[in-house]
Design a protein around this motif. Sequence first.
Motif: not given
Length: 347
Positions: A304-314
């Motif tokens: 998954a893309d860490p910058a994607g909204e679903s990943f949950g990163a700030r």
Amino acid sequence: MRRFARTLAAVALAAAGVAGTAGWASGTTQRAVTGPPPGSASWRADGVLGRTLPDPGGATPHQVRVFFAGLGDGERQVLLERHPSVVGNLDGAPLELRYRANARALRASDDPRYAGLAAPGRQILAFDPRGRGQVAEVFGDLRSARHVSVVVPGSDIDAGTFDRRGDVYGTPAGMARSLYARTGPGSAVIAWAGYTTPVGLGLDAATGALAEAGAGRLTRFTAGLAADGLPAPVVFCHSYGSVVCGLAASGLGATDLVVLGSPGMRADDVEGLHTRARVWAAKDGTDWIDDVPNIQVAGLGHGADPAGESFGARHVPARDARGHTGYFAPGTDSLRAFAAIAEGVSR
């Protein structure tokens, strides 16, 4: 049958991405440098102090720290002179001793790639000439720093490209130097090129083998910082370096984990990283990494893309950054945000 067909389709998509996206067929296969520092066999056999020296391959950084704490200055100097390559790369050994050991090893090297690293005043915390060469350099006063950051680079980085003049903010030294200039006194930044990185965008960059080897080296390195009593670090991970950080996340002891230009972290979301660190992600709209498929099938891709909204990163703003290596460029919103995270302001 439908599930099997979907799997085959995903594998085909991964293969197409690897072969056709941004030239992912152009890399060369690398063999990871692992294990204890060069010269470890001679170190283990040395009885000069009349006691057993800690095994570089088995002793924990804490055990190394305790051992050196029990030595006098003269005994430490003896070990430095006899085994600079071990002392300079031994996580848990005193910082100042490692600087001196690596300076000695670099001066003794006749490889032109390392000439710049041997310049007076550079604080080289690790130097391993095996393979393409691995290096870690400190910017600032690590001993007195209230905030410590570690920069982990991605592909095509080694001792020869550690601080190359071209594409400066794509190098670990360039990224670390820029971050330190923005944070200044009270902070220290370590440029850590301590693993074998992929060359080009071939299968090494699309798979996790080098990242797995690098993750073990990174966790041991940060454990050495902790053993030396330094503050828990903020770890910045660029490109393939974010794959390394994703696999190492649970053992880093970091306060914050910041990924930029990431192809994935081998996790579906923040929870899958199994870390207490705050996780941040940045990706600018002109970064070619956005064209890489965010899949992980049959060993290909990093998820998954860490910058994607679903990943949950700030979210870290990156409107001013340009391309894949522009995140640490002076004047960018991403660098300002990185500095705030490094100094504990954005918490």
